[in-house]
Design an enzyme around this catalytic site. Sequence first.
Site, mmCIF file in Angstrom:
data_model
loop_
_atom_site.group_PDB
_atom_site.id
_atom_site.type_symbol
_atom_site.label_atom_id
_atom_site.label_comp_id
_atom_site.label_asym_id
_atom_site.label_seq_id
_atom_site.Cartn_x
_atom_site.Cartn_y
_atom_site.Cartn_z
ATOM 1 N N ASP A 188 4.874 8.527 9.250
ATOM 2 C CA ASP A 188 5.724 9.045 7.616
ATOM 3 C C ASP A 188 5.978 10.706 7.931
ATOM 4 O O ASP A 188 6.767 11.169 7.601
ATOM 5 C CB ASP A 188 4.470 9.149 6.699
ATOM 6 C CG ASP A 188 5.623 8.635 5.553
ATOM 7 O OD1 ASP A 188 6.539 9.146 5.316
ATOM 8 O OD2 ASP A 188 4.590 8.809 3.745
ATOM 9 N N ASP A 189 4.711 11.667 8.518
ATOM 10 C CA ASP A 189 4.620 12.728 9.238
ATOM 11 C C ASP A 189 5.946 12.825 10.155
ATOM 12 O O ASP A 189 6.892 13.970 10.369
ATOM 13 C CB ASP A 189 3.210 13.615 9.443
ATOM 14 C CG ASP A 189 2.266 13.625 8.044
ATOM 15 O OD1 ASP A 189 2.534 14.762 7.704
ATOM 16 O OD2 ASP A 189 1.702 13.049 7.579
#
Length: 647
Positions: free
Chosen positions: A382-383
């Site tokens: 996600d990051d």
Amino acid sequence: MTGADPLAGIEAGVHRAAEALKRLQREDGHWVFELEADATIPAEYILLRQHLAEPDDLVLERRIGNYLRRIQGAHGGWPLFHGGAFDISASVKAYFALKMIGDSTGAPHMVRAREAILAAGGAGASNVFTRILLALYGEVPWKSVPNMPVEMVLLPRWFPVHLSKMSYWARTVLVPLLVLQAKQVRARNPRGVTIQELFLPKTRRGQRQLSHRKAGWALFFNGLDAVLKGAEPLWPRNARERAIAWCENFVRERLNGEDGLGAIYPAMANSVMMFDALGYGEDHPDRAIARHSIEKLLVIREAQDEAYCQPCVSPVWDTALTCHALLEAGEATHAKSVERGLRWLKPLQELELRGDWAEEHPDLRPGGWAFQYRNGHYPDVDDTAVVVMAIDRARSRLGLEGFDEAVSRGAEWTAGMQSRNGGWGAFDADNDHGYLNNIPFADHGALLDPPTVDVSGRCVGMLAQLGEAPDSPRMRAAVEYLRRDQEVDGSWFGRWGVNYIYGTWSALCGLAAAGLGPEDTAVARGAEWLLSIQNSDGGWGEGCESYRLDYRGYETAPSNPCQTAWALLGLMAAGRVDDPAVERGVTWLLRAQDETGLWDQEVYTGGGFPRVFYLRYHGYARFFPLWAMARFRNLRRSNTQLPAWGL
């Protein structure tokens, strides 16, 4: 929004918020906001110090005690989130910690807590992790804890119960814990504090009823647990010694410097206790750095005379999302702040270390970013997707140079982490062995890291932003996954944020980026669901209670800044910028903006483990509303639909 320029008020609000955010940027270019959980982590921190018999720090104890007393619920115990229901495990730990620092059992707040705990079945009804803490302190026997033999680490990878089949957080928490259980470690507890008054006679060894477990699997694993307990004295000694050595090496290899094992508090604390149990002195470099990593999680509020311990920190996530918000705000004066933030992020990309994720994808090159400052073995999909999109936007809008390889490697790694069902998990691919959530140790029901809509929506957005063809095999598989996971009412479940508002925003952004327009059935249904749950004041809100297993549809909750922003961003991604509901939502954000130019909220809108662990991201109410207001202004002025994550 009346007058010569109906957007003038929004413009002023955007400018004030952007300037306020820039003032919060650290000297080296990054942003990091507090990440608050519930009472459990600060309570465990107090008890860790006493486990190790560390020197007293009465000022820190007083401050943590003040914090714990303030967040005690009206029901007498402690909740898992602001304003939440009583939770037995959080309450037992908080009571234990307060008694440990000297609170009298006769004090009114302690009496109320004790009565609430006993009414809920007593400390014996706590979850597994709480019973392990109680076993460490001798409050319950170790046999009341589900048996996880340390020898399991020596099993072959094909074995049904294997560390590689569990999530990263389960691996890092469990490995040092296996050593503590094998050695049946006892806390030093120099103050001699006990909490036997929290136990009912018949529930001392009791276990909670676990609604997430399937009857057949539960019966099998409970039977296996009984067999393992009976067989434990028969384990060959050399096998146990080899297994403990394996665990020791696992932890040391992943110690992660001053950011700690897994960069999450439970794993970090367990590693310190493991080193202590194995005879490492306080001055041993590994134990010392592991212990230091925990101190970095403390938040000290001197003005309020309070302190608490965070479960982890979120600088990469906070910095990338703040850069997105400032890019959306769009003023030339923001460019320097954005560039400083992205240049701070660049060297944190992991380009060499092949973490645990490589077991599933051995040929994939590293290229991800972690959630924390450093967590090289466990980069976050996600990051990485969010960082890549921010850098790519800055390349186009600010002419940012020197980031091409970072974008390429980040996108390559993210795409390579796609699971077989078309979606993406947070840290691993195809980590979906659902039967493992039925083992007695997994009473939190979150042993795995399966693909989720929220992460997948952002990965689709990243691929689309970088030019991935809508009809490519991986894009088709991802879009089909998002379609397949839509709920009957048109919403999407949100794993890492609360909840259906978060999931629906994420899915709509991904689908729009993939080229699905407002007329698409899935997009239209998602937008209609968001419109249907708007509050009469113009905002949106959703409670953590929506994660309950008997969820039967959205229940009204007070409006708050970050969920209002998510709903607005989702609706605008779905092509509804001209809907009056969107203007009402933006107006609500303008009204809620405070004198600092930002927003604040006490409600928790971050997800750790549904139904078990929630998070208050203090940054969410600061950058997401700016992002939504700036997006609205940009779309209304250009009258052109921007990509979901926007260039």
